[in-house]
Motif scaffolding. Structure first.
Motif, mmCIF file in Angstrom:
data_model
loop_
_atom_site.group_PDB
_atom_site.id
_atom_site.type_symbol
_atom_site.label_atom_id
_atom_site.label_comp_id
_atom_site.label_asym_id
_atom_site.label_seq_id
_atom_site.Cartn_x
_atom_site.Cartn_y
_atom_site.Cartn_z
ATOM 1 N N LEU A 196 6.821 23.299 -4.703
ATOM 2 C CA LEU A 196 8.153 22.692 -4.547
ATOM 3 C C LEU A 196 8.415 22.369 -3.077
ATOM 4 N N PHE A 197 8.123 23.336 -2.198
ATOM 5 C CA PHE A 197 8.350 23.103 -0.772
ATOM 6 C C PHE A 197 7.443 21.987 -0.259
ATOM 7 N N ALA A 198 6.197 21.937 -0.750
ATOM 8 C CA ALA A 198 5.285 20.892 -0.303
ATOM 9 C C ALA A 198 5.789 19.513 -0.711
ATOM 10 N N ALA A 199 6.356 19.425 -1.918
ATOM 11 C CA ALA A 199 6.866 18.137 -2.385
ATOM 12 C C ALA A 199 8.051 17.667 -1.541
ATOM 13 N N VAL A 200 8.946 18.597 -1.221
ATOM 14 C CA VAL A 200 10.108 18.220 -0.396
ATOM 15 C C VAL A 200 9.647 17.854 1.014
ATOM 16 N N SER A 201 8.679 18.600 1.567
ATOM 17 C CA SER A 201 8.169 18.289 2.898
ATOM 18 C C SER A 201 7.499 16.922 2.918
ATOM 19 N N TRP A 202 6.684 16.653 1.893
ATOM 20 C CA TRP A 202 6.081 15.315 1.801
ATOM 21 C C TRP A 202 7.158 14.241 1.731
ATOM 22 N N GLY A 203 8.244 14.536 1.008
ATOM 23 C CA GLY A 203 9.341 13.560 0.915
ATOM 24 C C GLY A 203 9.945 13.251 2.267
ATOM 25 N N ARG A 204 10.160 14.278 3.081
ATOM 26 C CA ARG A 204 10.711 14.029 4.417
ATOM 27 C C ARG A 204 9.769 13.135 5.226
ATOM 28 N N THR A 205 8.468 13.408 5.115
ATOM 29 C CA THR A 205 7.496 12.647 5.893
ATOM 30 C C THR A 205 7.434 11.199 5.437
ATOM 31 N N VAL A 206 7.333 10.998 4.131
ATOM 32 C CA VAL A 206 7.153 9.640 3.636
ATOM 33 C C VAL A 206 8.454 8.837 3.757
ATOM 34 N N LEU A 207 9.611 9.511 3.715
ATOM 35 C CA LEU A 207 10.869 8.789 3.915
ATOM 36 C C LEU A 207 10.921 8.145 5.295
ATOM 37 N N ASP A 225 0.827 -1.204 0.000
ATOM 38 C CA ASP A 225 0.000 0.000 0.000
ATOM 39 C C ASP A 225 0.862 1.255 0.000
ATOM 40 N N LEU A 226 1.900 1.275 0.839
ATOM 41 C CA LEU A 226 2.768 2.447 0.922
ATOM 42 C C LEU A 226 3.523 2.658 -0.387
ATOM 43 N N MET A 227 4.036 1.592 -0.965
ATOM 44 C CA MET A 227 4.761 1.729 -2.232
ATOM 45 C C MET A 227 3.846 2.241 -3.334
ATOM 46 N N ALA A 228 2.600 1.769 -3.370
ATOM 47 C CA ALA A 228 1.666 2.245 -4.383
ATOM 48 C C ALA A 228 1.386 3.734 -4.205
ATOM 49 N N ASP A 229 1.208 4.166 -2.952
ATOM 50 C CA ASP A 229 0.985 5.591 -2.694
ATOM 51 C C ASP A 229 2.172 6.427 -3.167
ATOM 52 N N VAL A 230 3.376 5.954 -2.873
ATOM 53 C CA VAL A 230 4.571 6.685 -3.285
ATOM 54 C C VAL A 230 4.660 6.745 -4.800
ATOM 55 N N ASP A 231 4.420 5.610 -5.473
ATOM 56 C CA ASP A 231 4.493 5.596 -6.934
ATOM 57 C C ASP A 231 3.482 6.560 -7.547
ATOM 58 N N ARG A 232 2.262 6.558 -6.999
ATOM 59 C CA ARG A 232 1.234 7.434 -7.540
ATOM 60 C C ARG A 232 1.608 8.905 -7.347
ATOM 61 N N HIS A 233 2.100 9.214 -6.172
ATOM 62 C CA HIS A 233 2.443 10.615 -5.905
ATOM 63 C C HIS A 233 3.570 11.076 -6.823
ATOM 64 N N LEU A 234 4.607 10.268 -6.992
ATOM 65 C CA LEU A 234 5.720 10.659 -7.855
ATOM 66 C C LEU A 234 5.257 10.832 -9.298
ATOM 67 N N SER A 235 4.376 9.946 -9.753
ATOM 68 C CA SER A 235 3.920 10.030 -11.141
ATOM 69 C C SER A 235 3.062 11.267 -11.387
ATOM 70 N N ASP A 253 -2.839 3.497 8.423
ATOM 71 C CA ASP A 253 -1.549 2.810 8.503
ATOM 72 C C ASP A 253 -0.675 3.536 9.511
ATOM 73 N N PRO A 254 -0.416 2.965 10.684
ATOM 74 C CA PRO A 254 0.364 3.693 11.687
ATOM 75 C C PRO A 254 1.790 3.952 11.258
ATOM 76 N N LEU A 255 2.284 3.224 10.269
ATOM 77 C CA LEU A 255 3.650 3.458 9.806
ATOM 78 C C LEU A 255 3.686 4.237 8.508
ATOM 79 N N GLY A 256 2.548 4.655 8.004
ATOM 80 C CA GLY A 256 2.573 5.398 6.760
ATOM 81 C C GLY A 256 1.538 6.481 6.652
ATOM 82 N N PRO A 257 0.936 7.000 7.724
ATOM 83 C CA PRO A 257 -0.023 8.080 7.572
ATOM 84 C C PRO A 257 0.651 9.308 7.018
ATOM 85 N N GLY A 258 -0.122 10.080 6.341
ATOM 86 C CA GLY A 258 0.451 11.245 5.684
ATOM 87 C C GLY A 258 0.750 10.979 4.232
#
Length: 791
Positions: free
Chosen positions: A413-424, A390-400, A743-748
């Motif tokens: 741009l800032f929102a994308a980098v902030s989301w990256g910090r969170t999802v990492l 589920d998490l990988m699919a969310d990441v793939d969709r967001h990047l695409s 998902d407690p390990l992937g919210p956001g």
């Protein structure tokens, strides 16, 4: 007379008051004059100085010849002619062995020639090595030496035929311990020991002369220094420390009548700090493959902080570490810009239990914590595969769905980098849990898949940018960087059939998404840097990685960039960290290995270093490790900039080893066959604490990271498919799994394309009993948590 202008020089005996002034007589003579006045066993002698610096002292050739005749019995006895510079033997720099010493001088002509040689040796030392070597032994004030003078006096004393001699340190300069003394001794005088031609026997003593060990071992009845001599040396060290206010570096000798003589005393330089008790054991091992090079401040905030946070979440879920420690200490930190992990947290070494094993056995809390963790872990093991999909699919969709960086508003741009910090953080948490909890039914890895793709596709596409755009899995071969992208390998042998990212097990799929998110952030930051430069806020895009994330987001809210940004410099290249170390005053102190490494020598200090073997001739490589047969003092000019020094012979207390410690050069002596074992060009590491010298196997990724140390703005995204926005094809490599609820390990990650553009970017909701600060998205954003990084 020939050799030098005797009429222009004056003579000061060691018992005169002027001899105790280092600004006049030089530090070596002044220390001996002071020691003699304090009752220490110092030979008589005199100092030759320019007449202008010693008003009222006897001067001229007649006075010099009279002083020499009284000391030598008109040539019947030999004398020693030594340097006594105002630059040497200070608390910061010893200048050990850089000036001339002439032994066994008999007649008048030989004496005047020896004085000339000593004075001339001052001109052979580069001016840059004299710069900053302030006089430490005088009472302060300007030196009376004439401007432009070399500051060299000449010390003359009787020659002692020592039966045993050496060097004694009133503290352990290798381990930073003040409760230990080190003595190295050889038959005869100490000159062969200090020039590095012989290794001698090393004794480790307590301050009260209890012998802790010798190296090499000596039979009890044939020791060069018996118990009585060691007791006298320890007493001499204590008296010298009392007189000079600190532990001393002492040259000594025992004559034929077993009398102990003090030949030289000076402060111990480059005394390292010792790690505090209970200092954490750190090491690069678990994180070095992800971050093999030096990280700049923004890279640390974007990538290392989420990794530390994700690992903290995983450790908390599994109950692998006490929550009190997880709350206050980061799992991953940086030392000199290089990533290092807490080896106790990650289970590489067993954590020390306060109160001893018996009290730990009686304490029910750890058992209760493990039981609760086992219940959570059992549920997580069953749910983790679906959570990962589920998490990988969310990441793939967001990047695409992300447009090209140049087509995005700055807030996006800032929102994308902030989301990256969170999802990492979520990706790192799940990746570590998958590695610990899920069975590895397949040996497939992202790196293996990338090598298979590269071996098949490289011939048809030589351009790295277009190749990565078509096959984003290739990013797993390269470390993340806000600087220039490291090149892909030019050629690879056949590495099997590429099967696609969907064939990777969960852990490898998560690792691949981590790398894709990091590359997305690189493109966004590069576009931010270009816009800041175009707006005149920075003069060079390469300065943006020198900012912290909080500073960059504050600038987006109109606060402006830090005023000191133009003066900031990129973090320089640093040697690789030791495999295991503790911090002392912010510096890594290698942890001694359980047993000696085969082929190791004696550690001579300087910490841990790594680089390329160099034998001292020809072109000097980057990060050179000088490998030589003997510790020749003439090598001193090569010490600045060395990553390490390895010698087949020599003593840890020799002059060159002392200088190497002052230059913080990792040094090992007595390494068998070092020149033959480490030919020029060999990548190697040197542990100055243990004496271990090893060849380092460097991966392609590691080499590329080291080559890309200069921070520059990354390449721009363009229509040729070389930009990071072309990671979209990755979205189809994994089938999105069905929604699985919160998902407690992937919210956001759900709905992430609409993440707010503020500096936080949403954040990861934490359970009420989480050990992490609830007011911080990542621990690195919290001042209290940052303070724990140095613990």
């Amino acid at each position: 007379m020939t050799g030098f202008d005797a009429d222009g020089h004056a003579v000061i005996t060691l018992d005169a008051g002027q001899a105790r002034d280092a600004r006049i007589a030089g530090a070596k003579a002044a220390h001996l004059a002071r020691a003699a006045r304090a009752g220490l066993p110092v030979l008589p002698g005199f100092v030759v100085v320019p007449a202008a610096v010693a008003p009222g002292a006897p001067r001229g050739e007649v006075e010099l010849r009279r002083a020499w005749g009284e000391l030598s019995g008109e040539g019947a006895l030999s004398v020693v002619v030594r340097s006594s510079s105002v630059h040497e033997d200070g608390t910061e720099s010893s200048m050990a062995g850089l000036f001339e010493t002439v032994l066994d001088v008999r007649d008048w002509e030989a004496f005047t020639d020896a004085v000339r040689r000593v004075l001339r040796s001052a001109r052979h030392v580069p001016v840059r090595q004299l710069a900053g070597c302030a006089n430490e032994a005088g009472e302060g004030g300007a030196s009376p030496w004439e401007a432009g003078g070399d500051g060299m006096a000449v010390l003359v004393q009787p020659m002692v035929r020592a039966v045993a001699g050496g060097v004694m340190f009133g503290a352990d300069p290798l381990a930073g311990r003040h409760d230990r003394m080190l003595v190295s001794a050889v038959p005869g005088g100490p000159d062969r020991l200090v020039d590095g031609s012989v290794q001698g026997v090393r004794y480790q003593l307590t301050r009260h002369a209890r012998l802790m060990g010798t190296e090499p071992a000596e039979p009890r009845g044939t020791r060069l220094l018996d118990r009585g001599r060691l007791r006298r040396l320890a007493r001499l060290a204590r008296l010298a420390q009392r007189e000079f206010g600190g532990p001393q570096d002492i040259e000594f000798g025992f004559d034929a009548d077993d009398r102990l003589w003090l030949f030289q005393t000076r402060p111990i330089t480059a005394m390292p700090a010792a790690p505090p008790r209970r200092a954490r054991l750190l090491g690069p091992g678990p994180v070095a493959e992800t971050f093999p090079g030096v990280l700049q401040p923004l890279e640390e905030d974007l990538w290392l902080a989420p990794m530390s946070y994700g690992l903290t979440l995983a450790l908390d879920v599994t109950g692998s570490a006490p929550r009190g420690k997880l709350r206050n200490l980061p799992v991953v930190t940086t030392v000199d810009g290089r990533a290092a992990a807490d080896l106790g947290f990650l289970g590489v070494i067993p954590a020390r239990r306060r109160g001893g094993a018996f009290l730990a056995f009686l304490n029910p809390a750890p058992g209760a914590r493990r039981a609760a963790a086992a219940w959570r872990t059992g549920r997580l093991r069953a749910a983790l595969p679906m959570l990962a999909v589920d998490l990988m699919a969310d990441v793939d969709r967001h990047l695409s769905e992300l447009p090209a960086p140049e087509d995005m508003l700055t807030g996006r741009l800032f929102a994308a980098v902030s989301w990256g910090r969170t999802v990492l953080a979520s990706l790192h948490a799940q990746e570590s849990l998958a590695g610990a909890l899920l069975p590895q039914r397949s040996g497939a890895t992202a790196v293996g898949e990338a090598l298979a793709v590269l071996s098949e596709a490289r011939a048809a596409e030589p351009d790295d940018g277009r190749l990565i755009a078509r096959h984003p899995v290739l990013l797993s071969l390269l470390p993340p960087s806000l600087g220039p992208r490291a090149p892909l390998p030019a050629r690879t042998p056949w590495a099997g059939v590429a099967r696609g990212a969907a064939a990777l097990p969960a852990r490898e799929g998560l690792r691949l998404r981590i790398r894709w998110v990091q590359e997305m952030q690189t493109g966004m930051v590069c576009e931010m840097a270009r816009r800041l430069t175009a707006a005149g806020l920075v003069d060079d895009p390469s300065r943006v990685p020198l900012l912290r994330w909080a500073e960059l987001t504050a600038a987006s809210d109109g606060a402006g960039l830090p005023a000191d940004l133009p003066e900031r410099l990129p973090r320089p290249h640093r040697p690789a960290l030791p495999a295991a170390f503790r911090l002392a005053a912010g510096r890594p102190v290698p942890e001694p290995a359980g047993r000696a490494t085969k082929g190791a020598g004696q550690g001579a200090g300087g910490g841990f270093g790594s680089g390329t073997a160099w034998h001292g001739a020809g072109e000097r490589p980057r990060s050179p490790v000088l490998v030589v047969r003997t510790l020749d003092p003439s090598l001193a000019s090569l010490l600045p900039g060395l990553a390490g020094l390895v010698a087949e012979t020599g003593s840890v207390l020799s002059h060159l080893a002392v200088l190497a410690r002052e230059f913080e050069v990792s040094t090992a002596v007595g390494v068998p066959d070092a020149v033959d074992r480490f030919p020029e060009g060999t990548r190697m590491s040197v542990d100055g604490g243990t004496g271990a010298v090893e060849e380092v196997r460097v991966t392609v990724v590691g080499e590329a990271a080291e080559r890309g140390e200069v921070v520059e703005c990354p390449r721009a995204s363009s229509g040729d498919g070389a930009g990071v926005d072309t990671l979209g094809p990755a979205a189809g490599t994994l089938s999105p799994g069905p929604g699985s609820g919160p998902d407690p390990l992937g919210p956001g990650t759900r709905g992430a394309p609409n993440a707010p553009s503020g500096p936080r970017g949403g954040g990861i909701p934490l359970p009420s009993d989480s050990p992490l600060p609830s007011n911080c998205v990542l621990p690195s954003d919290c001042p209290d948590y940052r303070e724990g990084m140095a613990s």
